[in-house]
Scaffold this active site. Structure first.
Site, PDB file in Angstrom:
ATOM      1  N   GLU A  29       0.841  -1.195   0.000  1.00 20.51           N
ATOM      2  CA  GLU A  29       0.000   0.000   0.000  1.00 20.51           C
ATOM      3  C   GLU A  29       0.881   1.250   0.000  1.00 20.51           C
ATOM      4  O   GLU A  29       1.743   1.390   0.876  1.00 20.51           O
ATOM      5  CB  GLU A  29      -0.915  -0.021   1.231  1.00 20.51           C
ATOM      6  CG  GLU A  29      -1.907  -1.186   1.182  1.00 20.51           C
ATOM      7  CD  GLU A  29      -2.433  -1.585   2.558  1.00 20.51           C
ATOM      8  OE1 GLU A  29      -2.129  -0.912   3.564  1.00 20.51           O
ATOM      9  OE2 GLU A  29      -3.162  -2.606   2.624  1.00 20.51           O
ATOM     10  N   GLU A  60      -4.965  -6.180   2.489  1.00 22.08           N
ATOM     11  CA  GLU A  60      -3.814  -6.982   2.911  1.00 22.08           C
ATOM     12  C   GLU A  60      -3.952  -8.441   2.513  1.00 22.08           C
ATOM     13  O   GLU A  60      -2.971  -9.097   2.133  1.00 22.08           O
ATOM     14  CB  GLU A  60      -3.597  -6.875   4.432  1.00 22.08           C
ATOM     15  CG  GLU A  60      -2.965  -5.569   4.889  1.00 22.08           C
ATOM     16  CD  GLU A  60      -3.965  -4.428   5.041  1.00 22.08           C
ATOM     17  OE1 GLU A  60      -5.183  -4.692   4.934  1.00 22.08           O
ATOM     18  OE2 GLU A  60      -3.538  -3.278   5.248  1.00 22.08           O
ATOM     19  N   HIS A 129      -1.256   0.280  15.933  1.00 23.39           N
ATOM     20  CA  HIS A 129      -0.150   0.641  15.043  1.00 23.39           C
ATOM     21  C   HIS A 129       1.193   0.571  15.765  1.00 23.39           C
ATOM     22  O   HIS A 129       2.142   1.236  15.372  1.00 23.39           O
ATOM     23  CB  HIS A 129      -0.322   2.071  14.504  1.00 23.39           C
ATOM     24  CG  HIS A 129      -1.482   2.263  13.597  1.00 23.39           C
ATOM     25  ND1 HIS A 129      -2.774   2.260  14.040  1.00 23.39           N
ATOM     26  CD2 HIS A 129      -1.551   2.447  12.256  1.00 23.39           C
ATOM     27  CE1 HIS A 129      -3.598   2.454  13.011  1.00 23.39           C
ATOM     28  NE2 HIS A 129      -2.874   2.574  11.928  1.00 23.39           N
TER      29      HIS A 129
END
Lengths: 325, 314
Positions: A29, A60, A129
């Site tokens: 990405e 993904e 994250h």
């Protein structure tokens, strides 16, 4: 020798391999014009074009699948999963397909995929994250797991991973991307499965990897002032594990501490402790093995909270003293 | 492939699957297997439309696809027997068999698991400009997995040479499509991804072959992917030991009137003027091969347990 950053070293590894072997290509990405979320692939689109540096939709599972299929038929894909946390979105492709295909189908295919994924906390990006998901992956036979701690290793390990015939997950340390170090120009390899002794010592062994290596070295220097001689082993590759290096050091010092950023429960440190106690090193142990790990919580957002739940240099130093008691 | 050759393959698949069901009941085969009785026209129709260098991916219900693609039934059966002579050397079983030499990249134990990597095979073909098209087979159940949507979008965006072929057999295990699909027409979903979507009679070998042939050549010439929905019926149960409590015997009897083998026989006798005796002779020949395969498996060597690590991280 020339100094470049960890991120530049990774870019150089990919680029050199893509020049060397037309079967190597890269997708993920925003890896093209944007250069990847952390800028690792900056400039690669210009050199290799959009066929070989492919921007993908935010999918993904499809990215991982595309890599598996292309690898089965002779290509050598590198994919970037923007944050290692997102591996959960392609777990089937990684764990049920990439990891098992070679074995389940009786060895009729190889699976030369490199999955690059930034890991670790410290950026204020919070719980989805910031994880260190190596334990998810190490528990999956058929996958190799690499965690480079220096720019030199990042380049050499990724080149080795690209040439490997199995799926290799590289958990890049996002806080190390901008750190600089000596990196040779041109081709060299850091073989998968070989640990590095970063500091020799005779009193305590610290087994660690990734960005915790620097903190352990710092704590080791401080321990010297207290008269403690610390050995620091950087595993570099978790699977396959350099058991010999770990066991030999444990036998030498008789005291072992394991340090990782990932949370403790079910973490890779437990595996390391078991490897030592199951080996002949058990008879040489003068103290229980101590694990200093991340807390068992999702990584919190607030910077002070975030910093407090991963091992810090003072905490590691305290650990060294405790193991010496 | 002549109609009679197609018939031979369909009969081989039917007799193979019936043998597997019997061998399970008799305890000769362990684990699980999903048979495709009633779906033979899709497997053979798709295989007949492909070129030798094209690729195919399959599902947990994959024996038929593999045999249609040219697999040796003896080695498929040997895998079910867990023998070293099996396609996966006894490591994979019913749901994991492949033969890259036949362009067959595997059944898959994960529902929808092969959809994303089929796109990878097509990407490989596009990068190498090999002219290969991938036929990605999956069921109505798999069409509800997220990877179906991710992969159709990606394949259309990149104009990959791939056909998504859904075998809609009416049931995702026990759940009828009426309770699993918000829109019963799976082919409709193609339009969301800007690709052709068609529905064909999946019990008609000729209809399947014609439609796949048309779209496979379009994909080969760079037109990108398509979605083909083949309407069929799983005459067999989902897997070993399925009591089929979720559907009536009346429904099954009614569906069996559309049995693809009967329809092929009817075509061969009516339109190709073949005598019934010829068909019976072909059935006997196929049965003899299956019987021979079973005998082969009963004495074929087992894998060496000490060799269990082979092919892991070497």
């Amino acid at each position: 020798m020339r100094e470049i950053t960890y991120a530049q070293a990774i870019c150089e590894a990919m680029s050199e391999e893509m020049r060397r072997d037309p079967k190597v290509f890269f997708m993920g990405e925003d890896v093209g014009a944007y250069g990847g979320a952390f800028g690792v692939s900056a400039g690669m689109l210009n050199e290799f074009g959009k066929e070989r540096v492919r921007d993908t939709p935010i999918s993904e599972a499809a990215i991982m699948g595309a890599a598996v299929g292309a690898a089965m038929t002779g290509m050598r894909p590198i994919i970037e999963i923007m944050f290692s946390d997102f591996i959960s979105c392609c777990f089937d492709g990684l764990c049920n397909q990439a990891a098992k295909t070679r074995y389940m189908f009786g060895g009729q295919t190889t699976m030369p995929i490199v999955v690059r994924a930034p890991a670790g906390s410290g950026t204020g990006a919070a719980g989805q994250h910031s994880q260190s998901p190596e334990a998810w992956i190490c528990n999956m036979p058929g996958l190799k797991v690499v965690v480079p701690s220096t720019p030199y290793d990042a380049k050499g390990l990724i080149k080795a991973a690209i040439r490997d015939n199995n799926a290799v997950v590289v958990l890049e340390q996002k806080l190390l991307y901008r750190t600089k170090g000596d990196v040779p120009e041109g081709d060299y390899i850091v073989p998968l499965g070989e640990a590095a002794i970063r500091r020799e010592g005779k009193d305590v062994t610290i087994v660690t990897y990734g960005r915790m290596v620097a903190r352990c070295l710092e704590a080791a220097e401080q321990a010297k002032e207290a008269g403690i001689d610390v050995e620091v082993i950087d595993l570099r590759t978790l699977v396959p594990l350099d058991k010999h290096a770990v066991i030999a050091s444990a036998m030498k010092t008789g005291r072992v501490m394991i340090v990782h950023e990932a949370c403790k429960t079910g973490g890779f440190g437990g595996e390391l402790a078991a490897v030592i106690t199951e080996s002949e090193a058990f008879n040489y142990m003068d103290a229980p093995i101590l694990r200093i790990c991340g807390a068992d919580v999702p990584i919190p957002y607030n910077p002070k909270l975030e910093a407090s739940i991963v091992p810090t240099t003072p905490v590691i130093l305290d650990g060294i003293k405790k193991v010496m008691e | 492939m002549t109609p009679l050759q197609a018939y031979d393959l369909m009969v081989s698949i039917r007799l193979f699957e019936e043998a597997i069901e019997r061998l399970f009941l008799e305890g000769h085969i362990a684990g699980t297997a999903h048979t495709c009785i009633g779906q033979e026209a899709v497997a053979v129709g798709v295989a007949a439309a492909l070129q030798p260098h094209d690729a195919m991916t399959s599902t947990h219900r994959g024996h038929g696809h593999f045999i249609a693609r040219g697999a040796d039934p003896r080695r498929v059966m040997a895998e079910l027997f867990g023998r070293e002579a099996g396609y996966s050397r006894g490591r994979g079983g019913s749901q994991m068999m492949m033969d890259p030499a036949l362009g067959f990249y595997g059944a898959n134990g994960i529902t929808g698991g092969s959809i994303p990597f089929a796109a990878g095979l097509a990407l490989d073909a596009q990068l190498k400009k090999s002219g290969r098209v991938t036929a990605c087979l999956f069921g109505d159940g798999a069409s509800n997995q997220g990877v179906f949507h991710e992969t159709l979008n990606l394949a259309s965006l990149w104009k990959l040479p791939i056909l998504f072929i859904v075998e809609n057999n009416g049931y995702a295990m026990s759940t009828p499509t009426t309770r699993g699909l918000a829109n019963p027409c799976i082919a409709d979903r193609a339009h969301a991804y800007n690709m052709p979507g068609v529905t064909v009679d999946g019990n008609d070998f000729f209809a399947v072959r014609e439609q796949v042939q048309k779209l496979v050549e379009a994909a080969r010439s760079g037109a990108g992917p398509a979605l083909i929905e083949c309407l069929t019926y799983r005459i067999s149960g989902h897997s070993r030991g399925d009591p089929r409590t979720y559907r009536s015997r009346e429904e099954e009897l009614s569906a069996q009137k559309q049995d693809p083998l009967l329809r092929m026989e009817s075509h061969l006798t009516k339109h190709e003027s073949l005598p019934i005796a010829t068909l019976v002779a072909h059935q006997k020949q196929a049965q003899a091969l299956i019987d021979e395969a079973i005998r082969f498996c009963e004495t074929a060597p087992l894998p060496d347990p000490l060799d269990y690590l082979a092919e892991v991280l070497t």
